[in-house]
Design a protein around this motif. Structure first.
Motif, mmCIF file in Angstrom:
data_model
loop_
_atom_site.group_PDB
_atom_site.id
_atom_site.type_symbol
_atom_site.label_atom_id
_atom_site.label_comp_id
_atom_site.label_asym_id
_atom_site.label_seq_id
_atom_site.Cartn_x
_atom_site.Cartn_y
_atom_site.Cartn_z
ATOM 1 N N GLN A 84 -70.333 -24.183 54.191
ATOM 2 C CA GLN A 84 -71.272 -23.885 53.039
ATOM 3 C C GLN A 84 -71.614 -22.313 52.876
ATOM 4 O O GLN A 84 -72.458 -22.092 52.147
ATOM 5 C CB GLN A 84 -72.717 -24.507 53.117
ATOM 6 N N VAL A 86 -71.279 -18.604 51.518
ATOM 7 C CA VAL A 86 -70.959 -17.869 50.428
ATOM 8 C C VAL A 86 -70.408 -16.603 50.427
ATOM 9 O O VAL A 86 -71.127 -15.684 51.024
ATOM 10 C CB VAL A 86 -72.219 -18.026 49.596
ATOM 11 N N ARG A 112 -71.303 -14.914 43.995
ATOM 12 C CA ARG A 112 -71.926 -16.325 44.575
ATOM 13 C C ARG A 112 -71.711 -17.381 43.390
ATOM 14 O O ARG A 112 -71.225 -18.581 43.637
ATOM 15 C CB ARG A 112 -73.449 -16.178 44.523
ATOM 16 N N GLY A 116 -68.955 -20.469 43.925
ATOM 17 C CA GLY A 116 -69.863 -21.568 43.850
ATOM 18 C C GLY A 116 -68.782 -22.818 42.847
ATOM 19 O O GLY A 116 -68.813 -24.064 42.916
ATOM 20 N N ASN A 159 -69.132 -23.913 34.047
ATOM 21 C CA ASN A 159 -69.782 -23.655 35.353
ATOM 22 C C ASN A 159 -70.383 -22.320 35.123
ATOM 23 O O ASN A 159 -71.735 -22.400 35.822
ATOM 24 C CB ASN A 159 -68.978 -24.096 36.266
ATOM 25 N N ASN A 163 -74.640 -21.588 35.403
ATOM 26 C CA ASN A 163 -75.088 -21.156 36.555
ATOM 27 C C ASN A 163 -75.654 -19.705 36.568
ATOM 28 O O ASN A 163 -76.246 -19.325 37.489
ATOM 29 C CB ASN A 163 -74.280 -21.404 37.661
#
Length: 171
Positions: A84, A86, A112, A116, A159, A163
């Motif tokens: 997980q 970043v 980031r 993701g 995406n 975001n």
């Protein structure tokens, strides 16, 4: 030492590494998002390429094959390493009159967002917008159809847009 054969000239492994290493590192940096990960990725690929240099060196474009190896190795790493974290990377920037804190915050936010994305979408966007490759070449590198490339690019961009912080969507 340069190997010659007929009317074509082939580079030795060392010559190809010298001429391609920085480009491969930049590609790996865009894929991994971190300097250390990029260095590990390129080192792994070059070690594999060295063992198979007789075949790779005989190709028409061994440097393009090395790029394909970097992308494929990245995709396999992402499958194996499900964490997980970043990753953030420092990219060289041209000096501007902007506030350095704002530039760093924007760059970190971009990393980031990119980090993701699913690995296939990220690879497609990096190959399309960073490497400036057409869909047919991206499809050949990823071993998929051009339709899949366009679909991944469209989904990846959607995406990213979805975001974006709300203040950035208005610009």
């Amino acid at each position: 030492m340069t190997i010659t054969g007929g009317d074509t000239e082939r580079l030795s492994f060392d010559e190809l590494v010298t001429s391609s290493e920085r480009r491969l590192l930049r590609l790996a940096l865009m894929l991994t998002g971190g300097v250390h990960g990029a260095e590990d990725l390129v080192q792994t690929v070059l070690a594999r390429a060295h063992r198979r240099w007789d075949r790779i060196g005989a190709l028409d474009q061994p440097d393009a094959y090395l790029s394909k190896m970097v992308v494929n190795e990245f995709l396999s790493w992402r499958r194996l390493l499900k964490n997980q974290e970043v990753p953030l990377a420092d990219l060289p920037e041209a000096p501007t009159g902007d506030d350095i804190g704002t530039r760093h915050a924007q760059r970190d936010a971009a990393w980031r967002l990119l980090a993701g994305l699913p690995r296939q979408q990220r690879a497609v966007l990096v190959l399309r917008f960073y490497e400036d490759l057409p869909d047919d070449e991206i499809a050949a590198i990823l071993g998929c159809s051009q339709v899949t490339v366009r679909s991944n690019a469209s989904r990846g961009l959607a995406n990213l847009r979805a975001n974006l912080p709300t203040s950035d969507k208005d610009h």
